[in-house]
Design a protein around this motif. Structure first.
Motif, PDB file in Angstrom:
ATOM      1  N   ALA A  68     -47.354 -11.625 -21.244  1.00  0.00           N
ATOM      2  CA  ALA A  68     -48.073 -10.363 -21.123  1.00  0.00           C
ATOM      3  C   ALA A  68     -47.916  -9.520 -22.374  1.00  0.00           C
ATOM      4  CB  ALA A  68     -47.578  -9.582 -19.913  1.00  0.00           C
ATOM      5  N   ILE A  69     -48.853  -8.600 -22.554  1.00  0.00           N
ATOM      6  CA  ILE A  69     -48.811  -7.589 -23.609  1.00  0.00           C
ATOM      7  C   ILE A  69     -48.701  -6.235 -22.916  1.00  0.00           C
ATOM      8  CG2 ILE A  69     -50.147  -6.462 -25.442  1.00  0.00           C
ATOM      9  CD1 ILE A  69     -51.542  -9.233 -25.807  1.00  0.00           C
ATOM     10  N   VAL A  70     -47.804  -5.389 -23.372  1.00  0.00           N
ATOM     11  CA  VAL A  70     -47.618  -4.069 -22.777  1.00  0.00           C
ATOM     12  C   VAL A  70     -48.270  -3.016 -23.664  1.00  0.00           C
ATOM     13  CG1 VAL A  70     -45.946  -2.338 -22.011  1.00  0.00           C
ATOM     14  CG2 VAL A  70     -45.481  -4.778 -21.668  1.00  0.00           C
ATOM     15  N   VAL A  71     -49.111  -2.193 -23.053  1.00  0.00           N
ATOM     16  CA  VAL A  71     -49.722  -1.051 -23.741  1.00  0.00           C
ATOM     17  C   VAL A  71     -49.349   0.204 -22.964  1.00  0.00           C
ATOM     18  CG1 VAL A  71     -51.844   0.046 -24.527  1.00  0.00           C
ATOM     19  CG2 VAL A  71     -51.662  -2.456 -24.537  1.00  0.00           C
ATOM     20  N   PRO A  72     -48.517   1.085 -23.506  1.00  0.00           N
ATOM     21  CA  PRO A  72     -48.191   2.323 -22.796  1.00  0.00           C
ATOM     22  C   PRO A  72     -49.450   3.108 -22.441  1.00  0.00           C
ATOM     23  CG  PRO A  72     -46.710   2.007 -24.651  1.00  0.00           C
ATOM     24  CD  PRO A  72     -47.793   0.960 -24.781  1.00  0.00           C
ATOM     25  N   ASP A  73     -49.438   3.754 -21.299  1.00  0.00           N
ATOM     26  CA  ASP A  73     -50.609   4.461 -20.799  1.00  0.00           C
ATOM     27  C   ASP A  73     -51.156   5.437 -21.836  1.00  0.00           C
ATOM     28  OD1 ASP A  73     -52.119   5.168 -18.069  1.00  0.00           O
ATOM     29  OD2 ASP A  73     -51.636   7.066 -19.079  1.00  0.00           O
ATOM     30  N   ALA A  74     -50.283   6.181 -22.483  1.00  0.00           N
ATOM     31  CA  ALA A  74     -50.732   7.193 -23.437  1.00  0.00           C
ATOM     32  C   ALA A  74     -51.415   6.581 -24.661  1.00  0.00           C
ATOM     33  CB  ALA A  74     -49.540   8.046 -23.885  1.00  0.00           C
ATOM     34  N   GLU A  75     -51.183   5.300 -24.916  1.00  0.00           N
ATOM     35  CA  GLU A  75     -51.758   4.642 -26.087  1.00  0.00           C
ATOM     36  C   GLU A  75     -53.054   3.896 -25.774  1.00  0.00           C
ATOM     37  OE1 GLU A  75     -48.855   2.174 -27.987  1.00  0.00           O
ATOM     38  OE2 GLU A  75     -47.288   3.711 -27.917  1.00  0.00           O
ATOM     39  N   LEU A  76     -53.420   3.851 -24.498  1.00  0.00           N
ATOM     40  CA  LEU A  76     -54.611   3.084 -24.136  1.00  0.00           C
ATOM     41  C   LEU A  76     -55.874   3.907 -24.331  1.00  0.00           C
ATOM     42  CD1 LEU A  76     -55.559   0.333 -22.875  1.00  0.00           C
ATOM     43  CD2 LEU A  76     -55.857   1.641 -20.759  1.00  0.00           C
TER      44      LEU A  76
END
Length: 370
Positions: A314-322
């Motif tokens: 998986a790849i994690v993208v923090p909510d604020a960065e999406l």
């Protein structure tokens, strides 16, 4: 004569807490315990009243609601309800005298956990997340054992079992049929399928990013997107949905997905949150872009996501960065590299614990035997 209660399974309030408990209950039945010997205690406001009897188990529901993590007038009523639930939960444990009490987490489980402590009934905690919830953290000092989903979860006397899967998801994981799943969902067999889902309510941030990317990729004839918007924002969302041209991107928009096992089987990549559903993603071998819910208690969705990311699946993208640019970039990097996508799928499947229900049942039986 009434069947003696073997296991009293307490908790719920949300499907994320309840469904693993139902899977464990079925595993206990398969191990030889009569269905009538397993009793559930849940929340009046949760799905227990419908889902538990539908599977042939008995259930009592307690009053109550979650207590906000800040001072609010609603908390006064919540505390009163908690006190009422506590009295009833303690009484239920004393009357039934189960061999073991299993706590699923959620406020509805607290009363029976306290009842188990007072009645000296062995207590097992079942935890779905990398960081334990509030009730399990309170009860951990009294638990005989904990059945946890992740290595390193902060509960004592823990056995890592994984998160028990819904029967239909397990069946899909053991016998995947992606072509049949696509046919049933109306998805093409010859395109890359992106599945988007973020819980029953949905996520406005994910939804808006996906809408923008779909607009940018409208001409692509190699992609299909099945987008579960969620019940909260669906009506507003569908007012302005991109309409790709004929022969371009296939875009399906839904309020709610009641055939999630088919979507997990049909998709090539997922964009989603990272609650207990990460175990379904792993069981499906589905490479994922995880966008953790930023307001999850103890930031447990980020902890879940990082643990899955560490497997390589998986790849994690923090909510604020999406946003649309970030989502387009992350998706394009995967879609343009089939070998990487395949490797991520293998990593997800290798990390899966399809038999988590049986593993948890074994922990429960061991505690009950003493």
């Amino acid at each position: 004569m009434a069947e003696r209660t073997f296991a009293l399974i307490a908790g719920g309030g949300t499907a994320g807490h309840l469904l693993p408990g139902l899977s464990v209950a079925e595993a206990l039945v398969a191990a030889g315990h009569p269905r009538a010997s397993i009793h559930f205690v849940g929340a009046e406001r949760g799905p227990e009243s419908e889902l538990v009897p539908a599977q042939g188990f008995t259930v009592d529901v307690l009053p109550g609601r979650g207590i906000a993590r800040r001072l609010t007038p609603a908390n006064v009523g919540a505390v009163v309800d908690l006190a009422r639930a506590l009295v009833r939960g303690i009484g239920l444990v004393r009357r039934r005298r189960p061999a073991v009490v299993v706590v699923l987490g959620g406020y509805a489980s607290f009363a029976c956990g306290v009842g188990a402590v007072l009645a000296r009934v062995p207590l097992v905690l079942l935890e779905q997340n990398r960081r334990a919830g509030a009730v399990n953290r309170v009860l951990r000092w009294f638990a005989t054992a904990s059945a946890v989903s992740f290595e390193g979860t902060d509960l004592p006397r823990a056995t890592v079992v994984g998160n028990p899967l819904r029967p239909e998801v397990r069946a899909m994981a053991e016998h995947p049929q992606p072509a049949a799943a696509r046919a049933e969902l109306g998805l093409p067999a010859d395109r890359t399928v992106i599945g988007v889902f973020s819980g029953s309510l949905g996520s406005r941030r994910i939804n808006e990013a996906v809408r923008a990317v779909v607009g940018r990729w409208a001409e692509r004839s190699d992609l299909a997107v099945r987008h579960v918007v969620g019940v909260r924002d669906y009506d507003d969302f569908v007012v302005d949905v991109p309409t790709p041209p004929e022969g371009g991107l296939i875009y399906q928009v839904l309020r709610y997905e009641d055939r999630m096992h088919l979507l997990l089987d049909a998709a090539d990549v997922a964009v989603t949150r990272s609650g207990g559903t990460v175990f379904e993603l792993m069981a499906a071998g589905l490479p994922s872009i995880l966008v953790p819910l930023p307001i999850a208690p103890r930031d447990h969705q980020m902890a879940n996501a990082r643990a899955v990311e560490a497997t390589g699946g998986a790849i994690v993208v923090p909510d604020a960065e999406l946003d649309a640019d970030r989502l387009e970039r992350e998706l394009a990097a995967l879609l343009d590299d089939p070998e990487r996508l395949a490797a991520m799928g293998r990593a997800m499947r290798a990390a899966a614990t399809v038999d988590a229900a049986e593993r948890a049942a074994a922990v429960i039986e061991g505690v009950a035997r003493g």
